[in-house]
Design a protein around this motif. Structure first.
Motif, PDB file in Angstrom:
ATOM      1  N   ARG A 157     -10.927  14.110  15.592  1.00  0.00           N
ATOM      2  CA  ARG A 157     -10.639  12.867  14.854  1.00  0.00           C
ATOM      3  C   ARG A 157     -11.232  12.908  13.446  1.00  0.00           C
ATOM      4  NH1 ARG A 157     -11.927   7.794  13.220  1.00  0.00           N
ATOM      5  NH2 ARG A 157     -10.470   6.128  13.845  1.00  0.00           N
ATOM      6  N   GLU A 158     -12.428  13.426  13.335  1.00  0.00           N
ATOM      7  CA  GLU A 158     -13.059  13.520  12.025  1.00  0.00           C
ATOM      8  C   GLU A 158     -12.256  14.412  11.087  1.00  0.00           C
ATOM      9  OE1 GLU A 158     -16.955  14.900  12.901  1.00  0.00           O
ATOM     10  OE2 GLU A 158     -17.677  12.952  13.625  1.00  0.00           O
ATOM     11  N   ARG A 159     -11.713  15.505  11.621  1.00  0.00           N
ATOM     12  CA  ARG A 159     -10.915  16.413  10.795  1.00  0.00           C
ATOM     13  C   ARG A 159      -9.613  15.745  10.347  1.00  0.00           C
ATOM     14  NH1 ARG A 159     -13.085  20.347  14.396  1.00  0.00           N
ATOM     15  NH2 ARG A 159     -11.353  20.079  15.860  1.00  0.00           N
ATOM     16  N   VAL A 160      -8.976  15.012  11.260  1.00  0.00           N
ATOM     17  CA  VAL A 160      -7.728  14.335  10.916  1.00  0.00           C
ATOM     18  C   VAL A 160      -7.992  13.197   9.930  1.00  0.00           C
ATOM     19  CG1 VAL A 160      -5.836  12.930  11.829  1.00  0.00           C
ATOM     20  CG2 VAL A 160      -6.590  14.963  13.070  1.00  0.00           C
ATOM     21  N   SER A 161      -9.058  12.458  10.142  1.00  0.00           N
ATOM     22  CA  SER A 161      -9.392  11.340   9.254  1.00  0.00           C
ATOM     23  C   SER A 161      -9.575  11.795   7.817  1.00  0.00           C
ATOM     24  CB  SER A 161     -10.678  10.649   9.736  1.00  0.00           C
ATOM     25  OG  SER A 161     -10.491  10.090  11.013  1.00  0.00           O
ATOM     26  N   ALA A 162     -10.071  13.010   7.647  1.00  0.00           N
ATOM     27  CA  ALA A 162     -10.297  13.534   6.293  1.00  0.00           C
ATOM     28  C   ALA A 162      -8.997  13.726   5.529  1.00  0.00           C
ATOM     29  CB  ALA A 162     -11.057  14.852   6.371  1.00  0.00           C
ATOM     30  N   ASP A 163      -7.863  13.794   6.226  1.00  0.00           N
ATOM     31  CA  ASP A 163      -6.563  13.977   5.579  1.00  0.00           C
ATOM     32  C   ASP A 163      -5.906  12.660   5.198  1.00  0.00           C
ATOM     33  OD1 ASP A 163      -6.893  16.692   5.984  1.00  0.00           O
ATOM     34  OD2 ASP A 163      -5.753  16.714   7.867  1.00  0.00           O
ATOM     35  N   ILE A 164      -6.540  11.548   5.516  1.00  0.00           N
ATOM     36  CA  ILE A 164      -5.936  10.235   5.297  1.00  0.00           C
ATOM     37  C   ILE A 164      -6.688   9.506   4.188  1.00  0.00           C
ATOM     38  CG2 ILE A 164      -5.360   8.028   6.383  1.00  0.00           C
ATOM     39  CD1 ILE A 164      -5.303   9.520   9.070  1.00  0.00           C
ATOM     40  N   PRO A 165      -5.990   8.938   3.204  1.00  0.00           N
ATOM     41  CA  PRO A 165      -6.651   8.192   2.123  1.00  0.00           C
ATOM     42  C   PRO A 165      -7.531   7.078   2.676  1.00  0.00           C
ATOM     43  CG  PRO A 165      -4.339   8.544   1.610  1.00  0.00           C
ATOM     44  CD  PRO A 165      -4.524   8.982   3.024  1.00  0.00           C
ATOM     45  N   ALA A 166      -8.614   6.789   1.977  1.00  0.00           N
ATOM     46  CA  ALA A 166      -9.600   5.820   2.456  1.00  0.00           C
ATOM     47  C   ALA A 166      -9.003   4.444   2.689  1.00  0.00           C
ATOM     48  CB  ALA A 166     -10.762   5.743   1.467  1.00  0.00           C
ATOM     49  N   ASP A 167      -8.131   3.973   1.757  1.00  0.00           N
ATOM     50  CA  ASP A 167      -7.583   2.615   1.919  1.00  0.00           C
ATOM     51  C   ASP A 167      -6.636   2.544   3.110  1.00  0.00           C
ATOM     52  OD1 ASP A 167      -5.710   4.258   0.745  1.00  0.00           O
ATOM     53  OD2 ASP A 167      -5.009   2.776  -0.719  1.00  0.00           O
ATOM     54  N   LEU A 168      -5.855   3.595   3.342  1.00  0.00           N
ATOM     55  CA  LEU A 168      -4.968   3.617   4.501  1.00  0.00           C
ATOM     56  C   LEU A 168      -5.771   3.721   5.794  1.00  0.00           C
ATOM     57  CD1 LEU A 168      -2.120   3.683   5.649  1.00  0.00           C
ATOM     58  CD2 LEU A 168      -2.105   6.172   5.329  1.00  0.00           C
ATOM     59  N   ALA A 182       2.042  10.375   8.287  1.00  0.00           N
ATOM     60  CA  ALA A 182       2.311  11.099   9.535  1.00  0.00           C
ATOM     61  C   ALA A 182       1.022  11.450  10.260  1.00  0.00           C
ATOM     62  CB  ALA A 182       3.119  12.362   9.239  1.00  0.00           C
ATOM     63  N   ARG A 183      -0.031  11.707   9.480  1.00  0.00           N
ATOM     64  CA  ARG A 183      -1.322  12.036  10.103  1.00  0.00           C
ATOM     65  C   ARG A 183      -1.877  10.853  10.887  1.00  0.00           C
ATOM     66  NH1 ARG A 183      -3.014  16.574  11.607  1.00  0.00           N
ATOM     67  NH2 ARG A 183      -5.046  16.858  10.614  1.00  0.00           N
ATOM     68  N   LEU A 184      -1.404   9.638  10.531  1.00  0.00           N
ATOM     69  CA  LEU A 184      -1.843   8.470  11.299  1.00  0.00           C
ATOM     70  C   LEU A 184      -1.438   8.593  12.764  1.00  0.00           C
ATOM     71  CD1 LEU A 184      -1.098   5.414   8.966  1.00  0.00           C
ATOM     72  CD2 LEU A 184      -3.340   6.355   9.560  1.00  0.00           C
ATOM     73  N   LEU A 185      -0.277   9.203  13.015  1.00  0.00           N
ATOM     74  CA  LEU A 185       0.166   9.368  14.402  1.00  0.00           C
ATOM     75  C   LEU A 185      -0.748  10.339  15.147  1.00  0.00           C
ATOM     76  CD1 LEU A 185       4.045   9.495  13.960  1.00  0.00           C
ATOM     77  CD2 LEU A 185       2.583   7.532  14.495  1.00  0.00           C
ATOM     78  N   ASP A 186      -1.202  11.388  14.450  1.00  0.00           N
ATOM     79  CA  ASP A 186      -2.154  12.318  15.069  1.00  0.00           C
ATOM     80  C   ASP A 186      -3.469  11.600  15.355  1.00  0.00           C
ATOM     81  OD1 ASP A 186      -0.301  14.380  14.821  1.00  0.00           O
ATOM     82  OD2 ASP A 186      -1.029  14.933  12.827  1.00  0.00           O
ATOM     83  N   LEU A 187      -3.873  10.767  14.388  1.00  0.00           N
ATOM     84  CA  LEU A 187      -5.125  10.023  14.557  1.00  0.00           C
ATOM     85  C   LEU A 187      -5.011   9.030  15.706  1.00  0.00           C
ATOM     86  CD1 LEU A 187      -7.961   9.617  13.379  1.00  0.00           C
ATOM     87  CD2 LEU A 187      -7.003   7.842  11.897  1.00  0.00           C
ATOM     88  N   GLN A 188      -3.847   8.365  15.776  1.00  0.00           N
ATOM     89  CA  GLN A 188      -3.639   7.399  16.859  1.00  0.00           C
ATOM     90  C   GLN A 188      -3.673   8.087  18.226  1.00  0.00           C
ATOM     91  OE1 GLN A 188      -2.975   3.687  16.734  1.00  0.00           O
ATOM     92  NE2 GLN A 188      -3.908   4.400  18.629  1.00  0.00           N
ATOM     93  N   MET A 204       0.848  -1.195   0.000  1.00  0.00           N
ATOM     94  CA  MET A 204       0.000   0.000   0.000  1.00  0.00           C
ATOM     95  C   MET A 204       0.883   1.245   0.000  1.00  0.00           C
ATOM     96  SD  MET A 204      -2.894   1.185   2.766  1.00  0.00           S
ATOM     97  CE  MET A 204      -3.915  -0.260   2.431  1.00  0.00           C
ATOM     98  N   LYS A 205       0.461   2.242  -0.777  1.00  0.00           N
ATOM     99  CA  LYS A 205       1.216   3.485  -0.861  1.00  0.00           C
ATOM    100  C   LYS A 205       0.370   4.646  -0.332  1.00  0.00           C
ATOM    101  CE  LYS A 205       4.110   2.157  -4.803  1.00  0.00           C
ATOM    102  NZ  LYS A 205       5.366   2.176  -3.997  1.00  0.00           N
ATOM    103  N   ALA A 206       1.064   5.606   0.266  1.00  0.00           N
ATOM    104  CA  ALA A 206       0.422   6.826   0.746  1.00  0.00           C
ATOM    105  C   ALA A 206       1.493   7.877   0.953  1.00  0.00           C
ATOM    106  CB  ALA A 206      -0.332   6.570   2.052  1.00  0.00           C
ATOM    107  N   GLU A 207       1.158   9.124   0.705  1.00  0.00           N
ATOM    108  CA  GLU A 207       2.108  10.204   0.881  1.00  0.00           C
ATOM    109  C   GLU A 207       2.631  10.231   2.329  1.00  0.00           C
ATOM    110  OE1 GLU A 207       3.418  12.279  -1.307  1.00  0.00           O
ATOM    111  OE2 GLU A 207       2.323  11.198  -2.897  1.00  0.00           O
ATOM    112  N   ASP A 228      -7.987   1.319  10.776  1.00  0.00           N
ATOM    113  CA  ASP A 228      -9.125   0.937  11.620  1.00  0.00           C
ATOM    114  C   ASP A 228      -9.161  -0.574  11.850  1.00  0.00           C
ATOM    115  OD1 ASP A 228     -10.059   3.510  12.014  1.00  0.00           O
ATOM    116  OD2 ASP A 228     -11.337   3.484  10.239  1.00  0.00           O
ATOM    117  N   LYS A 229      -8.816  -1.348  10.821  1.00  0.00           N
ATOM    118  CA  LYS A 229      -8.796  -2.806  10.958  1.00  0.00           C
ATOM    119  C   LYS A 229      -7.745  -3.232  11.974  1.00  0.00           C
ATOM    120  CE  LYS A 229      -7.949  -7.052   8.340  1.00  0.00           C
ATOM    121  NZ  LYS A 229      -7.606  -7.617   7.011  1.00  0.00           N
ATOM    122  N   LEU A 230      -6.544  -2.659  11.853  1.00  0.00           N
ATOM    123  CA  LEU A 230      -5.471  -3.018  12.781  1.00  0.00           C
ATOM    124  C   LEU A 230      -5.773  -2.549  14.202  1.00  0.00           C
ATOM    125  CD1 LEU A 230      -2.341  -2.210  10.570  1.00  0.00           C
ATOM    126  CD2 LEU A 230      -3.345  -4.445  11.064  1.00  0.00           C
TER     127      LEU A 230
END
Length: 253
Positions: free
Chosen positions: A171-182, A9-15, A1-4, A187-189
């Motif tokens: 969380r909703e604002r941060v989630s909007a910055d993350i590609p759907a597949d990522l 990095a936004r995943l860390l904010d989301l986490q 899987m690829k993502a910018e 969320d699965k993990l």
């Protein structure tokens, strides 16, 4: 899987936000007022059961007392009638007088017995009524404490819920910055690994499982494109590369 890299990095904010939500949920479940309110509710219920039993007993005793007093009145009335007949001088037959005197004596003994029963019932009623008064007071005190504790519980829960709403909006604002597949992978993990799906690679160590990566693993990550999503070989969480990852210089094998 690829993502910018910025999206990774936004995943860390989301986490961080999801971890905050977990803490808030834990705080809500662990409010001491919840346990105290439950204990007080059990206490009120227990007192209610005792009070109903005592009130029922008091009602039964009251009926018994009324019956015993009615029996005394009935015997007393009959004895009064017989005494008046005896004192009226209208009965001259010796046998009849003897029978009447015997009946009056018998009624006197019966009245004494019934009056003794009334006294016993009155004593029992006094004891039960004392229990009813005591339990009523205990119930009022327990209900007052329960009301006070539930008010504190609801206030604390409302404050936590307010914080949760704020964090959820972030969380909703941060989630909007993350590609759907990522985001879907994250969320699965998160559901599989105790709520922690993404962790920074910091100084050669996965901050998710706290294990240090081998030299081979670090070199493989170093050779991986920046937009490639990498996973920890040990805990399988998403590893987010940062300036503190320790990848700036090659590591000799």
């Amino acid at each position: 899987m690829k993502a910018e890299p910025a999206a990774q990095a936004r995943l860390l904010d989301l986490q961080e936000l999801d971890t905050a939500l977990q803490r808030l949920d834990h705080r809500l479940r662990s409010l001491p007022e919840i346990v105290e309110a439950a204990r007080l509710k059990e206490r009120v219920d227990a007192i209610d059961a005792e009070l109903i039993t005592a009130q029922t007993r008091a009602s039964d005793i009251e009926r018994h007392q009324r019956k015993a007093e009615a029996d005394v009145d009935q015997v007393r009335s009959r004895a009064d009638r017989d005494t008046k007949r005896l004192e009226s001088g209208q009965i001259t037959n010796a046998k009849e007088l003897q029978n009447l005197q015997s009946e009056i004596a018998s009624l006197g003994r019966r009245q004494a017995e019934l009056e003794e029963v009334v006294l016993e019932v009155m004593e029992e009623a006094e004891s039960v009524n004392t229990d009813v008064t005591r339990l009523t007071g205990e119930r009022e005190e327990a209900v007052a404490k329960f009301t006070e504790v539930t008010a504190r519980r609801d206030t604390a829960a409302a404050e936590i819920q307010w914080d949760r709403t704020r964090v959820t909006q972030d969380r909703e604002r941060v989630s909007a910055d993350i590609p759907a597949d990522l985001l879907a992978l994250y969320d699965k993990l998160r559901s599989q690994y105790d709520g922690v799906a993404a962790a920074p690679l910091r100084y050669g160590r996965c901050n998710g499982c706290k294990l240090a990566l081998s030299t081979v693993e670090l070199n493989e990550i170093r050779a991986t494109a920046a937009d490639e999503v990498v996973r920890c070989e040990d805990c399988r969480r998403i590893l987010v590369r940062t300036e503190e990852s320790g990848l700036n210089a090659p590591v000799a094998e």
